[in-house]
Design a protein around this motif. Structure first.
Motif, PDB file in Angstrom:
ATOM      1  N   SER A   1       0.801  -1.227   0.000  1.00  0.00           N
ATOM      2  CA  SER A   1       0.000   0.000   0.000  1.00  0.00           C
ATOM      3  C   SER A   1       0.832   1.274   0.000  1.00  0.00           C
ATOM      4  O   SER A   1       0.444   2.270  -0.574  1.00  0.00           O
ATOM      5  CB  SER A   1      -0.931   0.011   1.202  1.00  0.00           C
ATOM      6  OG  SER A   1      -0.180   0.041   2.378  1.00  0.00           O
ATOM      7  N   GLN A   2       1.998   1.272   0.618  1.00  0.00           N
ATOM      8  CA  GLN A   2       2.722   2.537   0.782  1.00  0.00           C
ATOM      9  C   GLN A   2       4.067   2.533   0.076  1.00  0.00           C
ATOM     10  O   GLN A   2       4.653   1.496  -0.175  1.00  0.00           O
ATOM     11  CB  GLN A   2       2.954   2.800   2.271  1.00  0.00           C
ATOM     12  CG  GLN A   2       1.711   3.242   3.007  1.00  0.00           C
ATOM     13  CD  GLN A   2       1.113   4.516   2.446  1.00  0.00           C
ATOM     14  OE1 GLN A   2       1.819   5.437   2.067  1.00  0.00           O
ATOM     15  NE2 GLN A   2      -0.190   4.574   2.380  1.00  0.00           N
ATOM     16  N   GLY A   3       4.556   3.720  -0.171  1.00  0.00           N
ATOM     17  CA  GLY A   3       5.900   3.851  -0.729  1.00  0.00           C
ATOM     18  C   GLY A   3       5.983   5.002  -1.682  1.00  0.00           C
ATOM     19  O   GLY A   3       4.985   5.474  -2.205  1.00  0.00           O
ATOM     20  N   GLY A   4       7.217   5.475  -1.896  1.00  0.00           N
ATOM     21  CA  GLY A   4       7.440   6.425  -2.965  1.00  0.00           C
ATOM     22  C   GLY A   4       7.197   7.873  -2.664  1.00  0.00           C
ATOM     23  O   GLY A   4       7.085   8.671  -3.595  1.00  0.00           O
TER      24      GLY A   4
ATOM     25  N   LYS B   1       9.210  10.015  -1.591  1.00  0.00           N
ATOM     26  CA  LYS B   1      10.352  10.765  -2.124  1.00  0.00           C
ATOM     27  C   LYS B   1      10.161  11.017  -3.622  1.00  0.00           C
ATOM     28  O   LYS B   1      10.431  12.110  -4.117  1.00  0.00           O
ATOM     29  CB  LYS B   1      11.618   9.945  -1.862  1.00  0.00           C
ATOM     30  CG  LYS B   1      12.884  10.749  -1.894  1.00  0.00           C
ATOM     31  CD  LYS B   1      14.038   9.871  -1.473  1.00  0.00           C
ATOM     32  CE  LYS B   1      15.319  10.378  -2.084  1.00  0.00           C
ATOM     33  NZ  LYS B   1      16.421   9.429  -1.894  1.00  0.00           N
TER      34      LYS B   1
END
Lengths: 420, 242
Positions: free
Chosen positions: A3-6, A8
């Protein structure tokens, strides 16, 4: 399921997006930059004015804490000399007990009284009795040039029939060093006192009230002339730091008890007025920023409209509403941050210059503000903290306002966006 | 486990249902009138399929693709994507389903213009929170597969339409989705480049076992498809496996 990430990468996209339309970005920078520039310069100017008033009040009027008798306070506009501090007790004894209070740097006696001048085009003046050598060592009297203000001759010697006058006074009365000033004043016993001190020095404090009307004489000589015994009209207390003055005020009031009025520099009318209007300036700065933010709001609305397909594609890639908003929010955050930085850099340079090359306020406005304790020259206050605050204020306000149109991007349905 | 499935799918040993539409209807409100875009469509797509949905404009083929891709919600029936009932999911859950299971290829490529080729391709993996090392390895592999290894640092605007479509394919493929949905992928390309792109997708379908579903009215795409579904007025007209 992942579900999460990126985050940055989302920030990187936002940063690169701001350079896609350089002209529009430049306009946004300019809008926020001008508002923040104005805040930086104006807060520096107001800060300089407030600290100038504070310095004048401390050096010339109240010190950090001033002690007078209750009766003097009731009639202070007449500068009466018949109401000495602590019923005329020896000022040295009083000073010694006050010096024991924690945070006290120095204690000085002062007397100020009216004098009528004879054989002069200037009819009235204020006789100002100081322990000149000690006071000059403890404080800077010309706050523009940061010196003792003497431009010619010397200050009066202890106990001598001598005086120093302001350069405006000298000019108006046509006086020079070596001339005598025949004058009449009233003693603490209500008797007329005739005196004719010799002018030994001419000063320029760049403070019109003193340069025009004050005659500086030795404290003990004036004390004797006014038949005040060992007493003093005022005791001026200087603290090691501004913040200690409240504590010193309370302790001195305890030492002297009823009958004495102990006043902190913050209680000065003009200092209180300037400090009370500070929130109004903050409100004014907020309005500047809100107006400037409208350009960014408009830009973000246009960007969302232009990039509607891109938003649809982001949705197809599985970006959540929050992630899509993050891109647009950071984009407006960058516009606000860089714009505010531009404003702060230019505003900071201007206030830095103003901190070294003062604005000749008196030359601009003449006698308009002569009632205020205001130096002829106003230095702007160059403060990195204040500049940072101006930048932060710009970023926070502009970002908060642009959050509304940024949220709009979250409600673009991918399928609708792709149909466009 | 997924890798084993993939190998079995490539070898044609195992067929897993990735999309199952049962009596799906979709209605739109358009200028105050209800448009029945889909009227009871029932279809099943298995893993490793290379299928095309063809039909005239307004027939409902793109609508079906959007529903299968969880970009839109059904009005009636059931739509199951990789085992998940899309009709009962929230928008957030649908977004995450797209992120994890579905790849898209568009007629207009729809790349992120401010990202380089390799950044565009690796973006879905970044969203998934995959570590940098793996992202780098997988991006390099996919770039090689689509023949763009020497263009990794370019921006989309510096590339031709065919090259951009290759980037879009790589972006869809990199996360190893259960299904890739391609909406008129050759419509903006000339026939030679269009054929190259189709050849690439056929090769990837064979080598990776990825399911491809196209919506098209390009006869060349229909020729390449191993299953051709014709749709008209929101209903299945024919469904032929070649």
């Amino acid at each position: 399921m992942h579900s999460q990430g990126g985050t940055k990468t989302l920030v990187k996209i936002a940063y690169r997006n701001i350079w896609r339309n350089k002209r529009r970005t430049a306009f946004c920078f300019a809008a926020v930059g001008i508002a923040v520039f104005f805040i930086a310069v104006y807060s520096g100017y107001i800060g300089g004015m407030i600290s100038g008033i504070r310095d004048l009040v401390q050096v010339f009027d109240l010190g950090h804490v001033r002690v007078v008798s209750e009766l003097y306070e009731a009639e202070n506009e007449y500068m009466p000399v018949q109401y000495p501090v602590a019923d005329g007790k020896d000022w040295r004894e009083l000073a010694e007990s006050i010096k024991k209070v924690s945070g006290v740097r120095a204690v000085f006696p002062r007397i100020a009284t009216m004098a009528t001048l004879q054989e002069s085009t200037v009819k009235h003046a204020v006789l100002w009795g100081l322990n000149i050598e000690d006071e000059m060592a403890a404080n800077t009297f010309n706050l523009t040039n940061r010196d003792d203000g003497l431009i010619e001759g010397r200050y009066p010697a202890p106990g001598a029939n001598e005086c120093a006058i302001g350069h405006v006074f000298a000019e108006k009365a046509g006086l020079k060093i070596g001339d005598r000033i025949p004058l009449k004043t009233v003693s603490a016993q209500f008797s007329d006192r005739m005196w004719s001190p010799v002018i030994t020095g001419i000063f320029n404090y760049d403070y019109i009230r003193f340069d025009e009307k004050y005659i500086i004489v030795d404290f003990e000589r004036l004390q004797r002339l006014l038949v005040m015994g060992e007493g003093t009209q005022q005791l001026i207390i200087f603290a090691n730091e501004d913040r200690l003055s409240a504590g010193i005020t309370a302790e001195v009031q305890n030492i002297l008890g009823d009958g004495s009025v102990v006043t902190e520099w913050r209680d000065n009318y003009w200092v209180a007025v300037m400090e009370s209007v500070a929130p109004l300036y903050t409100a004014m700065f907020l309005i500047f920023l809100i107006v400037a933010s409208f350009l960014i709001i408009n830009t973000v609305v246009m960007i969302i409209h232009e990039r509607i397909k891109e938003i649809g594609m982001m949705g197809c890639l599985g970006m959540t509403r929050r992630e899509i908003v993050t891109v647009f929010f950071f984009e407006s955050l960058f516009l606000a941050a860089f714009g505010a930085l531009t404003g702060v850099l230019i505003g900071g340079a201007v206030t830095f210059l103003g901190a070294h090359y003062p604005i000749r306020f008196g030359d601009l406005y003449g006698d308009t503000f002569s009632e205020m304790p205001m130096n002829n020259a106003i230095f702007t206050e160059f403060s990195l903290i204040k500049l940072f605050q101006a930048w932060l204020m710009g970023v926070v306000i502009a970002s908060l306002f642009t959050l509304i149109p940024s949220l709009k991007s979250a409600f673009v349905e991918p399928v609708e966006a792709l149909r466009r | 486990m997924r890798e084993i499935h993939r190998i079995l799918v490539i070898k044609g040993v195992y067929r897993m249902v990735v999309i199952k539409a049962e009596n799906v209807t979709k209605d739109y409100a358009l200028d105050g009138q209800v448009v029945n875009a889909l009227r009871g469509v029932s279809l099943e797509f298995g893993s490793g399929e290379f299928s095309a949905i063809a039909g005239p404009s307004g027939s409902g083929k793109s609508t079906f693709l959007h529903l299968a891709g969880c970009l839109d919600t059904i009005t009636g029936g059931t739509m199951t994507v990789d085992g998940a009932d899309a009709g009962k999911m929230s928008k957030q859950e649908l977004a995450l389903l797209r992120r994890n299971k579905i790849g898209f290829i568009f007629q207009a490529y729809n790349l992120i213009p401010v990202l380089s080729v390799e950044e565009n391709i690796s973006f879905p993996l970044t969203l998934l929170g995959i570590n940098k090392k793996e992202i780098k390895e997988r991006t390099a592999k996919v770039l090689k597969e689509v023949g763009l290894a020497d263009m990794a640092k370019r921006r989309p605007k510096e590339m031709s339409g065919g090259q951009q479509q290759r980037v879009a394919i790589a972006r869809a493929l990199i996360k190893k989705p259960a299904i890739i949905l391609a909406d008129e992928p050759t419509a903006n390309l000339d026939s030679t480049i269009g054929r190259e792109i189709l050849e690439l997708m056929v090769a990837l379908n064979k080598s990776e076992g990825t399911t491809f579903i196209f919506s098209t009215h390009d006869t060349m795409v229909m020729d390449y498809a191993r299953r051709l579904i014709r749709i008209r007025d929101g209903q299945i007209e024919s469904d032929v496996v070649k």
